[in-house]
Design a protein around this motif. Sequence first.
Motif, PDB file in Angstrom:
ATOM      1  N   ASN A 148       0.846  -1.178   0.000  1.00  0.00           N
ATOM      2  CA  ASN A 148       0.000   0.000   0.000  1.00  0.00           C
ATOM      3  C   ASN A 148       0.885   1.232   0.000  1.00  0.00           C
ATOM      4  OD1 ASN A 148       0.562   0.700   2.913  1.00  0.00           O
ATOM      5  ND2 ASN A 148      -0.427  -1.298   3.201  1.00  0.00           N
ATOM      6  N   LEU A 149       0.268   2.375  -0.128  1.00  0.00           N
ATOM      7  CA  LEU A 149       1.004   3.619  -0.282  1.00  0.00           C
ATOM      8  C   LEU A 149       1.912   3.917   0.907  1.00  0.00           C
ATOM      9  CD1 LEU A 149       1.204   5.906  -2.349  1.00  0.00           C
ATOM     10  CD2 LEU A 149      -0.577   7.103  -1.098  1.00  0.00           C
ATOM     11  N   LEU A 150       1.408   3.702   2.110  1.00  0.00           N
ATOM     12  CA  LEU A 150       2.203   4.010   3.289  1.00  0.00           C
ATOM     13  C   LEU A 150       3.383   3.046   3.438  1.00  0.00           C
ATOM     14  CD1 LEU A 150      -0.580   4.957   5.824  1.00  0.00           C
ATOM     15  CD2 LEU A 150       1.344   6.390   5.181  1.00  0.00           C
ATOM     16  N   LYS A 151       3.146   1.778   3.132  1.00  0.00           N
ATOM     17  CA  LYS A 151       4.242   0.815   3.225  1.00  0.00           C
ATOM     18  C   LYS A 151       5.306   1.126   2.179  1.00  0.00           C
ATOM     19  CE  LYS A 151       4.766  -3.946   4.623  1.00  0.00           C
ATOM     20  NZ  LYS A 151       4.048  -5.199   4.935  1.00  0.00           N
ATOM     21  N   ASN A 152       4.881   1.494   0.988  1.00  0.00           N
ATOM     22  CA  ASN A 152       5.833   1.883  -0.039  1.00  0.00           C
ATOM     23  C   ASN A 152       6.613   3.126   0.374  1.00  0.00           C
ATOM     24  OD1 ASN A 152       5.167  -0.224  -1.688  1.00  0.00           O
ATOM     25  ND2 ASN A 152       3.770   0.950  -2.978  1.00  0.00           N
ATOM     26  N   LYS A 171      -4.637  15.567   4.420  1.00  0.00           N
ATOM     27  CA  LYS A 171      -5.566  16.592   4.908  1.00  0.00           C
ATOM     28  C   LYS A 171      -6.590  15.901   5.799  1.00  0.00           C
ATOM     29  CE  LYS A 171      -5.017  19.229   0.621  1.00  0.00           C
ATOM     30  NZ  LYS A 171      -5.681  19.842  -0.548  1.00  0.00           N
ATOM     31  N   VAL A 172      -6.226  15.694   7.065  1.00  0.00           N
ATOM     32  CA  VAL A 172      -7.015  14.839   7.957  1.00  0.00           C
ATOM     33  C   VAL A 172      -7.450  15.577   9.223  1.00  0.00           C
ATOM     34  CG1 VAL A 172      -6.149  12.608   7.151  1.00  0.00           C
ATOM     35  CG2 VAL A 172      -4.807  13.919   8.807  1.00  0.00           C
ATOM     36  N   ALA A 173      -7.640  16.894   9.125  1.00  0.00           N
ATOM     37  CA  ALA A 173      -8.012  17.668  10.305  1.00  0.00           C
ATOM     38  C   ALA A 173      -9.337  17.218  10.912  1.00  0.00           C
ATOM     39  CB  ALA A 173      -8.083  19.156   9.946  1.00  0.00           C
ATOM     40  N   ASP A 174     -10.222  16.690  10.065  1.00  0.00           N
ATOM     41  CA  ASP A 174     -11.556  16.319  10.543  1.00  0.00           C
ATOM     42  C   ASP A 174     -11.639  14.860  10.973  1.00  0.00           C
ATOM     43  OD1 ASP A 174     -11.110  15.529   7.913  1.00  0.00           O
ATOM     44  OD2 ASP A 174     -13.232  15.641   7.359  1.00  0.00           O
ATOM     45  N   THR A 202       3.804   1.394  18.642  1.00  0.00           N
ATOM     46  CA  THR A 202       2.472   0.833  18.395  1.00  0.00           C
ATOM     47  C   THR A 202       1.499   1.922  17.955  1.00  0.00           C
ATOM     48  OG1 THR A 202       2.885  -0.868  20.077  1.00  0.00           O
ATOM     49  CG2 THR A 202       0.591  -0.508  19.402  1.00  0.00           C
ATOM     50  N   THR A 203       1.572   3.083  18.600  1.00  0.00           N
ATOM     51  CA  THR A 203       0.699   4.194  18.231  1.00  0.00           C
ATOM     52  C   THR A 203       0.959   4.620  16.789  1.00  0.00           C
ATOM     53  OG1 THR A 203       0.693   4.977  20.517  1.00  0.00           O
ATOM     54  CG2 THR A 203      -0.049   6.529  18.837  1.00  0.00           C
ATOM     55  N   MET A 204       2.219   4.632  16.361  1.00  0.00           N
ATOM     56  CA  MET A 204       2.528   4.974  14.974  1.00  0.00           C
ATOM     57  C   MET A 204       1.913   3.954  14.026  1.00  0.00           C
ATOM     58  SD  MET A 204       4.010   7.205  12.990  1.00  0.00           S
ATOM     59  CE  MET A 204       5.242   8.095  13.958  1.00  0.00           C
ATOM     60  N   GLY A 205       1.982   2.680  14.386  1.00  0.00           N
ATOM     61  CA  GLY A 205       1.342   1.653  13.558  1.00  0.00           C
ATOM     62  C   GLY A 205      -0.160   1.866  13.462  1.00  0.00           C
ATOM     63  N   LEU A 206      -0.795   2.201  14.586  1.00  0.00           N
ATOM     64  CA  LEU A 206      -2.236   2.473  14.580  1.00  0.00           C
ATOM     65  C   LEU A 206      -2.552   3.706  13.744  1.00  0.00           C
ATOM     66  CD1 LEU A 206      -3.036   1.794  18.349  1.00  0.00           C
ATOM     67  CD2 LEU A 206      -3.625   0.338  16.400  1.00  0.00           C
ATOM     68  N   LEU A 211      -4.776   6.021   8.736  1.00  0.00           N
ATOM     69  CA  LEU A 211      -4.577   6.804   7.518  1.00  0.00           C
ATOM     70  C   LEU A 211      -4.949   6.014   6.270  1.00  0.00           C
ATOM     71  CD1 LEU A 211      -1.207   8.626   8.352  1.00  0.00           C
ATOM     72  CD2 LEU A 211      -3.498   9.640   8.264  1.00  0.00           C
ATOM     73  N   LEU A 212      -4.779   4.689   6.319  1.00  0.00           N
ATOM     74  CA  LEU A 212      -5.152   3.862   5.173  1.00  0.00           C
ATOM     75  C   LEU A 212      -6.649   3.949   4.880  1.00  0.00           C
ATOM     76  CD1 LEU A 212      -3.024   0.617   5.634  1.00  0.00           C
ATOM     77  CD2 LEU A 212      -2.726   2.415   3.929  1.00  0.00           C
ATOM     78  N   ASN A 213      -7.435   4.324   5.879  1.00  0.00           N
ATOM     79  CA  ASN A 213      -8.881   4.459   5.671  1.00  0.00           C
ATOM     80  C   ASN A 213      -9.248   5.769   4.985  1.00  0.00           C
ATOM     81  OD1 ASN A 213      -9.452   2.012   7.015  1.00  0.00           O
ATOM     82  ND2 ASN A 213      -9.428   3.034   9.010  1.00  0.00           N
ATOM     83  N   TYR A 214      -8.264   6.660   4.816  1.00  0.00           N
ATOM     84  CA  TYR A 214      -8.566   7.996   4.288  1.00  0.00           C
ATOM     85  C   TYR A 214      -7.598   8.360   3.162  1.00  0.00           C
ATOM     86  CZ  TYR A 214     -11.191   8.042   8.614  1.00  0.00           C
ATOM     87  OH  TYR A 214     -12.058   7.717   9.633  1.00  0.00           O
ATOM     88  N   MET A 215      -7.405   7.407   2.248  1.00  0.00           N
ATOM     89  CA  MET A 215      -6.481   7.664   1.158  1.00  0.00           C
ATOM     90  C   MET A 215      -7.026   8.696   0.172  1.00  0.00           C
ATOM     91  SD  MET A 215      -4.157   5.856   2.323  1.00  0.00           S
ATOM     92  CE  MET A 215      -2.904   6.004   1.069  1.00  0.00           C
TER      93      MET A 215
END
Length: 333
Positions: A148-152, A171-174, A202-206, A211-215
């Motif tokens: 996925n994009l983040l892993k890449n 852009k994830v302010a909301d 762990t928090t970074m992984g979460l 973020l993967l839910n808001y590509m």
Amino acid sequence: MNEREGKWTAIDKALLGKLKEITDEERTILSGNSTVARNLYTNEKDFVVDSRKMLARGKLIDIRTHTRFIRFPRHKHNYIEIIYMVSGTTTHIINDSRQVVLNPGDLLFLNQNAFQEILPAGMEDIAINFIILPEFFDVAFQMLDGENLLKNFLVDSLRQDNRTAGYLYFKVADILPVQNLLENMIWSILNEQPNRHRINQTTMGLLFLQLLNYMDKIEQCEDDPYDNYLTLSVLRHIEENYRDSNLTLLARELNQPVYLLSRLIKRNTGCTYKELLQRKRFQKAVELLGDTTLSINDIITAVGYDNTSYFHRIFREKYEMSPRQYRIKKKQM
């Protein structure tokens, strides 16, 4: 007061006040110094902000507020930088052409090869820079399934090839879960929370999983998918098979000559295959030393070494103490 700053004030007014404090560097700028003091960031001729200047010895992650009241000149980093906008705005020129304006709640990820310039920020423009060494992302890497994009992006961030001057702009302010995870990490780092290393990994992984839910809220700099695939395959192989990882077998699986794969690994990560494997084995070893009661000899075997003398020598070189001393120190934290 904007909506995001209001949220911060409601959560922890003291923390927001701490982030707004004028630093010694900013005080010098306000007194009339019109240039950034490069010696605070690097000793090199090229302006590459050095992690050794930004991180205390042994740390994999830390934070600092962005320097305000002055244009921050064109530079790169030898670490991964994540910028989180708390209040106000900052304007970033990336790779000499792309302008990104960060608003409260926005996130900007930069790999080591991206050039960045930042226009002057005012008193209320509070941006937090996460200073992160690549090995900090080991846990996040394991939590990201598939490609996925983040892993890449994490793979690209290991590279030393300037073709991969990448960034991700969210852009994830909301998105409240994203904001909460970021603020939890900031609080943990500033307050030196016990067990913060494991908690923050762990928090970074979460955070990445969220973020993967808001590509749909992301902008990115494109990169070479073939090199990504090969480098990702090597890193995944080490991650999953560190105990008995074998470069020759991996090269055969990838249908690559060993010498070419070795060259690719070195070029794209800055490390040899042996160095990457050793880093993973020692990361697992210190985890077992801190979290289990396994004997040191059992831990040496569990991470793939059969020469205990070699392990003890390399461990002492890396951590400046014996495995036993490291275990005692971890239990006292």
